[in-house]
Design a protein around this motif. Structure first.
Motif, PDB file in Angstrom:
ATOM      1  N   SER A  66      76.909  41.435 -40.410  1.00 32.97           N
ATOM      2  CA  SER A  66      75.659  40.961 -41.001  1.00 32.97           C
ATOM      3  C   SER A  66      75.528  39.455 -40.825  1.00 32.97           C
ATOM      4  CB  SER A  66      75.617  41.296 -42.495  1.00 32.97           C
ATOM      5  OG  SER A  66      75.579  42.685 -42.705  1.00 32.97           O
TER       6      SER A  66
ATOM      7  N   ASN B 108      64.871  51.297 -36.503  1.00 36.73           N
ATOM      8  CA  ASN B 108      65.158  50.322 -37.553  1.00 36.73           C
ATOM      9  C   ASN B 108      64.297  49.071 -37.434  1.00 36.73           C
ATOM     10  OD1 ASN B 108      67.117  51.785 -38.937  1.00 36.73           O
ATOM     11  ND2 ASN B 108      68.680  51.233 -37.459  1.00 36.73           N
ATOM     12  N   VAL B 109      63.945  48.709 -36.220  1.00 35.29           N
ATOM     13  CA  VAL B 109      63.090  47.536 -36.025  1.00 35.29           C
ATOM     14  C   VAL B 109      61.756  47.757 -36.724  1.00 35.29           C
ATOM     15  CG1 VAL B 109      61.848  46.155 -34.327  1.00 35.29           C
ATOM     16  CG2 VAL B 109      64.197  46.863 -33.875  1.00 35.29           C
ATOM     17  N   TYR B 110      61.195  48.952 -36.579  1.00 33.14           N
ATOM     18  CA  TYR B 110      59.899  49.243 -37.195  1.00 33.14           C
ATOM     19  C   TYR B 110      60.018  49.399 -38.708  1.00 33.14           C
ATOM     20  CZ  TYR B 110      58.706  50.021 -32.343  1.00 33.14           C
ATOM     21  OH  TYR B 110      58.516  49.854 -30.998  1.00 33.14           O
ATOM     22  N   GLN B 111      61.152  49.884 -39.179  1.00 30.35           N
ATOM     23  CA  GLN B 111      61.347  50.022 -40.617  1.00 30.35           C
ATOM     24  C   GLN B 111      61.400  48.667 -41.318  1.00 30.35           C
ATOM     25  OE1 GLN B 111      64.878  52.484 -40.703  1.00 30.35           O
ATOM     26  NE2 GLN B 111      63.692  54.340 -41.007  1.00 30.35           N
ATOM     27  N   TRP B 112      61.933  47.654 -40.612  1.00 29.72           N
ATOM     28  CA  TRP B 112      62.003  46.314 -41.210  1.00 29.72           C
ATOM     29  C   TRP B 112      60.620  45.661 -41.275  1.00 29.72           C
ATOM     30  CZ3 TRP B 112      65.670  44.775 -44.132  1.00 29.72           C
ATOM     31  CH2 TRP B 112      66.997  45.130 -43.903  1.00 29.72           C
ATOM     32  N   GLY B 113      59.678  46.108 -40.455  1.00 33.18           N
ATOM     33  CA  GLY B 113      58.335  45.536 -40.488  1.00 33.18           C
ATOM     34  C   GLY B 113      58.089  44.558 -39.358  1.00 33.18           C
TER      35      GLY B 113
ATOM     36  N   ASN C  87      60.329  41.524 -36.519  1.00 33.72           N
ATOM     37  CA  ASN C  87      61.743  41.861 -36.528  1.00 33.72           C
ATOM     38  C   ASN C  87      62.168  42.365 -35.160  1.00 33.72           C
ATOM     39  OD1 ASN C  87      63.163  41.721 -39.324  1.00 33.72           O
ATOM     40  ND2 ASN C  87      61.095  42.461 -39.772  1.00 33.72           N
TER      41      ASN C  87
ATOM     42  N   SER D 289      67.736  41.260 -35.777  1.00 39.17           N
ATOM     43  CA  SER D 289      67.437  40.874 -37.155  1.00 39.17           C
ATOM     44  C   SER D 289      68.602  41.205 -38.087  1.00 39.17           C
ATOM     45  CB  SER D 289      66.178  41.587 -37.654  1.00 39.17           C
ATOM     46  OG  SER D 289      65.046  41.161 -36.926  1.00 39.17           O
ATOM     47  N   LYS D 290      69.019  40.218 -38.856  1.00 43.25           N
ATOM     48  CA  LYS D 290      70.099  40.335 -39.840  1.00 43.25           C
ATOM     49  C   LYS D 290      71.468  40.619 -39.230  1.00 43.25           C
ATOM     50  CE  LYS D 290      66.887  41.832 -43.433  1.00 43.25           C
ATOM     51  NZ  LYS D 290      66.741  40.485 -44.002  1.00 43.25           N
TER      52      LYS D 290
END
Length: 256
Positions: A81, A137-142, A145, A149-150
């Protein structure tokens, strides 16, 4: 002679960050921002020479012999992370605000724990961090991103320069728990317990898995039962569930 995750080329190195530290000056080591007050480097546990594994064990031995005589190790944040990747924000959590005040790290456009990590998200070097086909996951973060990311930049070099972080990221937790199990044995001369937040199939050979932070709610209890069963199937290891009481901030670990 330890290895760390690096930029693949010198022209990608952000010298305004790199040159702040004598140990990383004139190197390609990729620096992130996590809990320490300044920037951090991430060991390349996939180093095939074992130099990184041996350095890691020696660091644990020094800490054990001079600070805390531990007999087990709990690894966190090892997906890995990173608090500030390709984003610029001031303070995000109470802990970060306290740390930022205490260490007085620069202007408001810096991460509270060090300078942000800027990955190439456009141009010819962006194919790894901003590929044409993103994961879900990219789309879930908004919006705004990326794959990085992270975490660290996907363009990073691993395996002593013979691999790419894009291809080896899912093995980071596995490689760290393997090196840490060796460090524990070298340090104490005994068999001890190692648990890790990030694991991969066969991690059970070296230690257990913990399911990450949650709260003392019934829905978290139900989910943790499923998680403990699943990870015993995935990896054949001990699975630990963390319960954090939101009122007294107590942490309880139970082994599944």
């Amino acid at each position: 002679n330890a290895s760390f995750i690096e930029w693949p080329r010198y022209d990608l190195v952000p010298h305004e960050v790199q040159d702040q530290y004598n140990l990383t000056k004139n190197t390609k080591i990729m620096l992130g921002a996590v809990w320490p007050e300044r920037n951090v480097a991430f060991p390349d546990f996939l180093d095939t020479t074992n130099n990184t594994r041996d350095w890691w064990a020696n660091e644990y031995k020094i800490f054990h012999d001079t600070k805390v005589p531990f007999d087990g190790i709990w690894i966190d944040m090892n997906e890995p992370s990173n608090f500030a990747t390709t984003i610029y924000y001031p303070n995000t959590t109470s802990a970060s605000k306290i740390r930022a005040k205490r260490s007085a790290i620069g202007p408001e456009n810096k991460s509270p724990t060090g300078d942000p990590l800027k990955c190439p998200d456009s141009g010819p070097d962006s194919e790894w961090d901003n590929p044409a086909y993103q994961t879900i996951n990219v789309y879930q973060w908004g919006n705004d991103n990326y794959l990085c990311s992270k975490t660290l930049c996907m363009i990073g070099s691993t395996i002593g320069g013979n691999g790419r972080f894009f291809d080896t990221k899912n093995l980071y937790g596995w490689s760290e728990i393997r090196s840490t199990a060796n460090a524990l044995k070298v340090t104490t001369g005994k068999r001890g317990e190692v648990i890790s937040r990030s694991t991969f199939p066969s991690s059970g050979r070296y230690g257990g898995h913990w399911l990450g932070d949650n709260t003392a709610r019934w829905e978290d209890l139900a989910t943790s039962i499923i998680g403990a069963q699943e990870f015993n199937l995935f990896e054949g290891n001990q699975t630990w569930v963390q319960k954090v009481d939101p009122f007294i901030y107590a942490t309880i670990l139970t082994k599944g």
